[in-house]
Design an enzyme around this catalytic site. Sequence first.
Site, PDB file in Angstrom:
ATOM      1  N   ASP A  16     -29.764 -26.403 -28.254  1.00 27.43           N
ATOM      2  CA  ASP A  16     -30.935 -26.545 -29.135  1.00 27.43           C
ATOM      3  C   ASP A  16     -32.243 -26.474 -28.352  1.00 27.43           C
ATOM      4  O   ASP A  16     -33.109 -27.353 -28.485  1.00 27.43           O
ATOM      5  CB  ASP A  16     -30.876 -27.867 -29.908  1.00 27.43           C
ATOM      6  CG  ASP A  16     -29.535 -28.108 -30.569  1.00 27.43           C
ATOM      7  OD1 ASP A  16     -28.902 -27.121 -30.975  1.00 27.43           O
ATOM      8  OD2 ASP A  16     -29.109 -29.270 -30.669  1.00 27.43           O
ATOM      9  N   GLU A 197     -31.278 -23.774 -40.626  1.00 26.07           N
ATOM     10  CA  GLU A 197     -31.719 -24.937 -39.862  1.00 26.07           C
ATOM     11  C   GLU A 197     -32.632 -24.461 -38.729  1.00 26.07           C
ATOM     12  O   GLU A 197     -33.004 -23.305 -38.644  1.00 26.07           O
ATOM     13  CB  GLU A 197     -30.501 -25.683 -39.303  1.00 26.07           C
ATOM     14  CG  GLU A 197     -29.595 -24.814 -38.446  1.00 26.07           C
ATOM     15  CD  GLU A 197     -28.285 -25.465 -38.061  1.00 26.07           C
ATOM     16  OE1 GLU A 197     -28.176 -26.700 -38.161  1.00 26.07           O
ATOM     17  OE2 GLU A 197     -27.363 -24.739 -37.645  1.00 26.07           O
TER      18      GLU A 197
END
Length: 546
Positions: A16, A197
């Site tokens: 991430d 997302e």
Amino acid sequence: MPRSIHNPILRGFNPDPSIVRVGGDYFIATSTFEWYPGVQIHHSRDLVHWQLVTRPLRRASQLDMRGNPDSCGIWAPCLTHCDGLFYLVYTDVKRYGRSSAAGTPGASLRDFHNYLVTGASIDGDWSDPIYLNSSGFDPSLFHDDDGRKYLVNMLWDHRPGQNRFGGIVLQEYSAAEQRLIGERQTIFAGTPMGFTEAAHLYKRGGWYHLLTAEGGTGWGHAVTMARSRALPGPYELHPDIHILTARHRPDAPLQRAGHADLVDTPTGETYMVYLCGRPLPNRGRCTLGRETAIQRMTWGDDGWLRTPNGDGMPVMDVPAPPGVEVQPPPAAPPREGFDAETLPIDFQWLRTPEADRVFSLRTRKGHLRLFGRESIGSLFTQSLVARRQQAHCFSASTLMEFEPDHFQQMAGLVCYYNSAKFHYLYVSRDATGKQLRVMSAMPDQVMADAFTPPIPIASGVPIELRVEVDYERLLFAWRPGSGPWHWLPQVFDASILSDEATAPGLPNFTGAFVGVACQDLAGTAKPADFDWFEYHEREYSHSVDR
């Protein structure tokens, strides 16, 4: 200066990524989930060489993850810089449940709490958290050129029959009031691929560009792009829809490409960092977890972003930007002697902010002392200190002094993914005396917990413990202080220490660690002392020295 960057740039569990440039310095923040302290930040001056410099969430007032389930905790930090301050927003996940797709059975209620911390310097003390919202995860802060700030995050929809990933929402953040203000707006519903997302906003050429991840963080992962003339939208999709993915290329060495962020160099080149996975060649499992890679990108005449050849494929080697000559940071020595009073930066522990209850580097000079606490499966106070596995082939060893009084006291060397996936070479004691054995937790076997037969060992003698990992093969050895190694006959499956090995419906977002642990299930905090810990990456070895 090297003319190319070799991927992945952050090896091992570093997912991430969020990147920011401040002057000539680049910083990448990555998720740490249940590992403490929270959020890893690496630094570079050339996008080629990277060094871990800090983990900012390191006080109890900032972060307490006791009770957080496996693969919950700190998700998807976003690192930005504005007006002389670093801004870091992130999610602390307290409950995951067992399902994510619409219409599937099981609990869909989840708890995501989003926070903001700020810091004047990257490696200094950061502020206590400002609570933002709990509507979903993957928050990102956008600083518009008029001085206003906005938070975007994915919206979680728990209602039956609904798409759990309910789109990307936008809300203004007031720095003066330290809270979100105005109405929440849905600005992007996502594409039919779903699992929308990891949103980031950018402004370029009069357009607001929205970058998202879709397809889930497994083999179907992809980077999606859209743009709008107005911040609230409507957003039009990129002509190619997905600008980076390996979802249709099982031959690619970098899989699971997605969850990206953009940065511009001082000379105007655009690079994209993204998460990826390197599967074991013969098992297809990513024991190194989700790693961070980088890609050179170009803006076309139509104002859209693409890979240089337009194929949207992640690649192992990309051109480095022009810039200053940078020497690589010195490599850490393979052996850590625990001579300082602070834990070496490569090591972390689990969940608790009360580090002094778990370990000490001051109680016995030159040793890491672990205090026996709860079981190796505990979600609260567990004495386990470990570092990331960052290569498919490595050796690790430690010298331990530990004199257990009974079978409820254990300590040793562990290869660990989470509370349900590990191989643990440990010393304990039963009625016949001191002994050594391996406890394994294996989610892909009928018998999830397995033990090897006990091996009698001498009391009052330090013991050296060793592990050798070659792809999916894992071997343990031991010796009493010195002399020849005694190899355990079992060959253990290292591939279970991966996202892909799991019971259905559980979160698996971290990676394999190797380290030391100590338990005292009687509650008397029996300690174990570790003189040193050695971690050495190497080439594949067909046979080790046994």
